[in-house]
Design a protein around this motif. Structure first.
Motif, PDB file in Angstrom:
ATOM      1  N   GLN A 178     -26.386  17.762 -24.275  1.00  0.00           N
ATOM      2  CA  GLN A 178     -25.361  18.362 -23.415  1.00  0.00           C
ATOM      3  C   GLN A 178     -25.977  18.848 -22.105  1.00  0.00           C
ATOM      4  O   GLN A 178     -25.362  18.711 -21.040  1.00  0.00           O
ATOM      5  CB  GLN A 178     -24.649  19.513 -24.117  1.00  0.00           C
ATOM      6  CG  GLN A 178     -23.557  20.121 -23.226  1.00  0.00           C
ATOM      7  CD  GLN A 178     -22.550  20.924 -23.992  1.00  0.00           C
ATOM      8  OE1 GLN A 178     -22.524  20.932 -25.214  1.00  0.00           O
ATOM      9  NE2 GLN A 178     -21.683  21.612 -23.266  1.00  0.00           N
ATOM     10  N   GLN A 179     -27.174  19.410 -22.172  1.00  0.00           N
ATOM     11  CA  GLN A 179     -27.832  19.832 -20.931  1.00  0.00           C
ATOM     12  C   GLN A 179     -28.105  18.628 -20.021  1.00  0.00           C
ATOM     13  O   GLN A 179     -27.954  18.715 -18.798  1.00  0.00           O
ATOM     14  CB  GLN A 179     -29.138  20.549 -21.259  1.00  0.00           C
ATOM     15  CG  GLN A 179     -28.926  21.930 -21.867  1.00  0.00           C
ATOM     16  CD  GLN A 179     -30.232  22.643 -22.128  1.00  0.00           C
ATOM     17  OE1 GLN A 179     -31.189  22.477 -21.374  1.00  0.00           O
ATOM     18  NE2 GLN A 179     -30.286  23.415 -23.193  1.00  0.00           N
ATOM     19  N   ARG A 180     -28.486  17.507 -20.626  1.00  0.00           N
ATOM     20  CA  ARG A 180     -28.720  16.318 -19.807  1.00  0.00           C
ATOM     21  C   ARG A 180     -27.406  15.820 -19.205  1.00  0.00           C
ATOM     22  O   ARG A 180     -27.376  15.378 -18.049  1.00  0.00           O
ATOM     23  CB  ARG A 180     -29.390  15.214 -20.643  1.00  0.00           C
ATOM     24  CG  ARG A 180     -29.826  14.031 -19.780  1.00  0.00           C
ATOM     25  CD  ARG A 180     -30.724  13.070 -20.531  1.00  0.00           C
ATOM     26  NE  ARG A 180     -30.004  12.320 -21.559  1.00  0.00           N
ATOM     27  CZ  ARG A 180     -30.572  11.361 -22.295  1.00  0.00           C
ATOM     28  NH1 ARG A 180     -31.861  11.081 -22.128  1.00  0.00           N
ATOM     29  NH2 ARG A 180     -29.876  10.709 -23.214  1.00  0.00           N
ATOM     30  N   GLU A 182     -24.917  17.651 -18.332  1.00  0.00           N
ATOM     31  CA  GLU A 182     -24.583  18.534 -17.212  1.00  0.00           C
ATOM     32  C   GLU A 182     -25.368  18.171 -15.953  1.00  0.00           C
ATOM     33  O   GLU A 182     -24.905  18.408 -14.839  1.00  0.00           O
ATOM     34  CB  GLU A 182     -24.854  19.987 -17.608  1.00  0.00           C
ATOM     35  CG  GLU A 182     -23.860  20.506 -18.654  1.00  0.00           C
ATOM     36  CD  GLU A 182     -24.233  21.870 -19.202  1.00  0.00           C
ATOM     37  OE1 GLU A 182     -25.325  22.367 -18.825  1.00  0.00           O
ATOM     38  OE2 GLU A 182     -23.455  22.444 -19.978  1.00  0.00           O
TER      39      GLU A 182
END
Length: 253
Positions: free
Chosen positions: A23-25, A27
């Motif tokens: 999920q961070q990637r 974003e």
């Protein structure tokens, strides 16, 4: 190293960590496949996580966040419904003394408000209103005044569409007070416009003209001339009636 059958707790924790990284990637890159995979992994982790455990609560909350992000992209109502279920499950699992409990309650309220507004737009007024009222119960206890104001506005809109005009006026006025406090010009304009329309419909022409004039000026201040122009016909007709002159065409408000 950690196969599911032999090390279920470690396996689930790894799924959750992997999902968080994806999920961070997403974003950073906007690659939807990463978000889709994160949702899948959190759902997989929850098949193993012990209900009520810290990892269970965290994974439910993170799953809700990911589903909400996907809804923002796809506008699929199913994602909102699933997000509410995930947030509520996490909230219910928290102890009454848990320091994060107010934040979890706030999140449930925000998503209920969004789902309620979506259902109202689809014409499912009663179902949408139920969600909106539930959201207000939670948001009124939270610290996010913008979310509370938005829910008040959407609840007013639902009542207006259901022809509960006296109740709609109350919610619009409550929303205006919060938007004023927040100095949220767009929220003020939107609420003043709907309040003015309702007041004119109820025959309170002078108050309706005042609200519509305020909304018109606010939209011009925001450089949203198109929205200001949308108010011109009803505002002109109401002013004409106040001046004792006949209106050439009937006004549908």
């Amino acid at each position: 190293v950690y196969p599911r059958d032999a090390f279920p707790v470690d396996w689930a924790m790894t799924q959750g960590n992997w999902a968080g990284a994806l999920q961070q990637r997403w974003e950073l890159t906007g690659t939807i496949a990463d978000l889709e995979q994160a949702i899948f992994l959190w759902q997989a982790a929850l098949t193993v996580a012990v209900p009520g455990s810290p990892s269970f609560i965290n994974d439910q909350y993170n799953l809700g966040n990911a589903l909400l992000r996907r809804y923002e992209l796809t506008q699929a109502r199913e994602d909102l419904e699933a997000a509410i279920q995930a947030y509520e499950t996490a909230f219910t699992a928290l102890s009454p003394e848990h320091y994060d409990r107010p934040a979890y309650r706030q999140k449930v309220g925000e998503v209920e408000s969004a789902l309620g507004a979506e259902l109202v737009r689809e014409g499912k007024w009663h179902q949408g209103l139920d969600y909106l009222l539930s959201s207000l119960d939670k948001l009124s206890q939270g610290s996010d005044l913008t979310a509370h104001a938005n829910a008040l506005y959407q609840t007013g809109r639902a009542h207006e569409l259901m022809s509960n005009l006296a109740t709609a006026r109350t919610y619009y006025r409550d929303a205006i007070r919060l938007y004023d406090h927040l100095q949220d010009t767009e929220g003020q304009a939107r609420s003043q416009a709907r309040l003015g329309s309702v007041l004119v419909s109820c025959g309170y022409l002078e108050k309706g003209v005042h609200a519509l004039t305020t909304a018109h000026a606010l939209y011009l201040q925001l450089e949203q001339a198109d929205k200001a122009a949308e108010l011109t016909p009803i505002l002109t007709a109401a002013q004409t009636i106040l001046q004792g002159q006949p209106v050439e065409e009937s006004l549908d408000v």
